[in-house]
Design an enzyme around this catalytic site. Structure first.
Site, PDB file in Angstrom:
ATOM      1  N   GLY A 211       0.827  -1.193   0.000  1.00  0.00           N
ATOM      2  CA  GLY A 211       0.000   0.000   0.000  1.00  0.00           C
ATOM      3  C   GLY A 211       0.863   1.245   0.000  1.00  0.00           C
ATOM      4  O   GLY A 211       2.063   1.202   0.308  1.00  0.00           O
ATOM      5  N   CYS A 212       0.252   2.370  -0.338  1.00  0.00           N
ATOM      6  CA  CYS A 212       1.010   3.623  -0.438  1.00  0.00           C
ATOM      7  C   CYS A 212       1.479   4.106   0.935  1.00  0.00           C
ATOM      8  O   CYS A 212       2.660   4.436   1.109  1.00  0.00           O
ATOM      9  CB  CYS A 212       0.174   4.688  -1.140  1.00  0.00           C
ATOM     10  SG  CYS A 212      -1.541   4.812  -0.561  1.00  0.00           S
ATOM     11  N   TYR A 213       0.585   4.144   1.916  1.00  0.00           N
ATOM     12  CA  TYR A 213       0.990   4.573   3.251  1.00  0.00           C
ATOM     13  C   TYR A 213       2.079   3.658   3.837  1.00  0.00           C
ATOM     14  O   TYR A 213       3.089   4.150   4.372  1.00  0.00           O
ATOM     15  CB  TYR A 213      -0.211   4.609   4.201  1.00  0.00           C
ATOM     16  CG  TYR A 213      -1.173   5.748   3.982  1.00  0.00           C
ATOM     17  CD1 TYR A 213      -0.757   7.079   4.061  1.00  0.00           C
ATOM     18  CD2 TYR A 213      -2.524   5.502   3.714  1.00  0.00           C
ATOM     19  CE1 TYR A 213      -1.664   8.124   3.876  1.00  0.00           C
ATOM     20  CE2 TYR A 213      -3.431   6.546   3.528  1.00  0.00           C
ATOM     21  CZ  TYR A 213      -2.993   7.858   3.609  1.00  0.00           C
ATOM     22  OH  TYR A 213      -3.890   8.889   3.422  1.00  0.00           O
TER      23      TYR A 213
END
Length: 346
Positions: free
Chosen positions: A149-151
């Site tokens: 995921g990006c986070y």
């Protein structure tokens, strides 16, 4: 040429995949699937790709699409990649899943956070978490990559040197993250309506975001013991970009230069991670369209805390660019292939 299929090609991450792969010298796109736009030329959905691809969107026939490709990218919401993964494994092909279906190692844990039953839990043991700077050797040898995921990309890259070297008190980790609106996808919603997001700044999913267990899982592996974090995401009125500000208490007295040197040594040779010098802070605009993660770190002697700034383009290093980086590793290509571009500024 590596034959590539993109399943879910008309979302934002799908469009980034097509943009990157259409310029990749070792790739031939063979299928772009879309539930909403099947039968329509892809460039009519995304005009910026006119003359980069003449392909039409097609409906998904899992067996037929997998049969035509060497590697399949799934850019789908959680819960939709499991049947595809089973067919990929059956046919002996490779998969890079940009969704969440294979990021968590435990099927029951996945169900708790995503409220979906995992239908192929036996494949979780085969999936490799696709953060190249941490798991490069495993990615090179696997057939199923769970793209991060990006986070979590910003958080794990931001904290890895400290956690690995046992320099921080794990109970004090705070991750404060801000994302552009494109992270919510292309689907229409009140939350991402222009009038709701413009000139607005808001936290969401406080103490409940689904990327939390992913962050904790990967940091726990680096630490060699379970750890928990406080993670709060925010939505900012910009299209793309992500910046995480990370805080933790230091276990020993280190000054800013010592910590910066630690980061430089840890990421030495990592092309897509840039440890910025003193006085040069990461900013999202400098990374737009690039696959870089920019890090900056300092020590606050007054509070005995370390402060890490970690920035990416959420659609590139936070999704599609990292997915292509993983594909390059899986096929023994130069990791930079198709990705060697600097950010757009201003």
């Amino acid at each position: 040429m590596i034959k590539v299929a993109v399943i879910g090609a008309t979302g934002y991450t799908g469009a980034e995949l097509v943009r990157i792969l259409s310029r990749h010298g070792e790739v031939q796109l063979v299928a772009l699937t879309s539930r909403s736009y099947h039968g329509k030329p892809y460039w009519q959905v995304y005009p910026h790709l006119y003359q980069y691809t003449e392909m039409e969107c097609e409906e998904l026939d899992i067996s037929r699409v997998v049969d035509r490709a060497d590697v399949i990218f799934t850019a789908l919401p959680h819960g939709h990649s499991m049947d595809i993964a089973a067919e990929v494994v059956r046919q002996g092909k490779k998969l890079v899943d940009l969704g969440a279906d294979f990021r968590l190692n435990d099927g029951a844990h996945y169900k708790r956070w995503y409220q979906v039953e995992h239908t192929v839990p036996e494949l979780l043991a085969e999936a490799v978490y696709g953060l190249p700077e941490i798991n490069r050797q495993q990615i090179a040898a696997c057939t199923l990559v769970a793209n991060p995921g990006c986070y979590p990309t910003t958080a794990v890259l931001g904290l890895a040197p400290l956690v690995k070297n046992k320099l921080i008190d794990h109970s004090t980790i705070i991750i404060d993250s801000k994302s552009g609106v494109s992270g919510a996808g292309r689907g229409l919603s009140l939350k991402t309506h222009f009038s709701e997001t413009n000139e607005n700044f808001q936290a969401y999913a406080v103490a409940a975001h689904r990327h939390t267990p992913e962050i904790e899982q990967e940091l726990s592996k680096l630490a060699g013991q379970p750890l928990t974090v406080s993670f709060t995401p925010h939505l900012t009125p910009m299209t793309r970009g992500m910046l995480s500000t990370i805080y933790a208490g230091l276990n020993e007295s280190l000054d800013a230069e010592e910590i910066r040197r630690l980061y430089q040594e840890y990421y030495a040779g990592e092309y897509f991670v840039r440890v910025l010098p003193a006085g040069v802070l990461p900013q999202t605009k400098a990374l737009a369209g690039s696959n870089y993660c920019d890090l900056w770190v300092t020590a606050d002697a007054r509070t005995k805390r370390v402060i890490v700034l970690s920035a990416i383009d959420n659609l590139v290093k936070g999704a599609s660019g990292q997915a292509v980086q993983n594909m390059n590793i899986m096929f023994g290509l130069d990791e930079r292939a198709g990705l060697d571009a600097v950010g757009l500024f201003p």
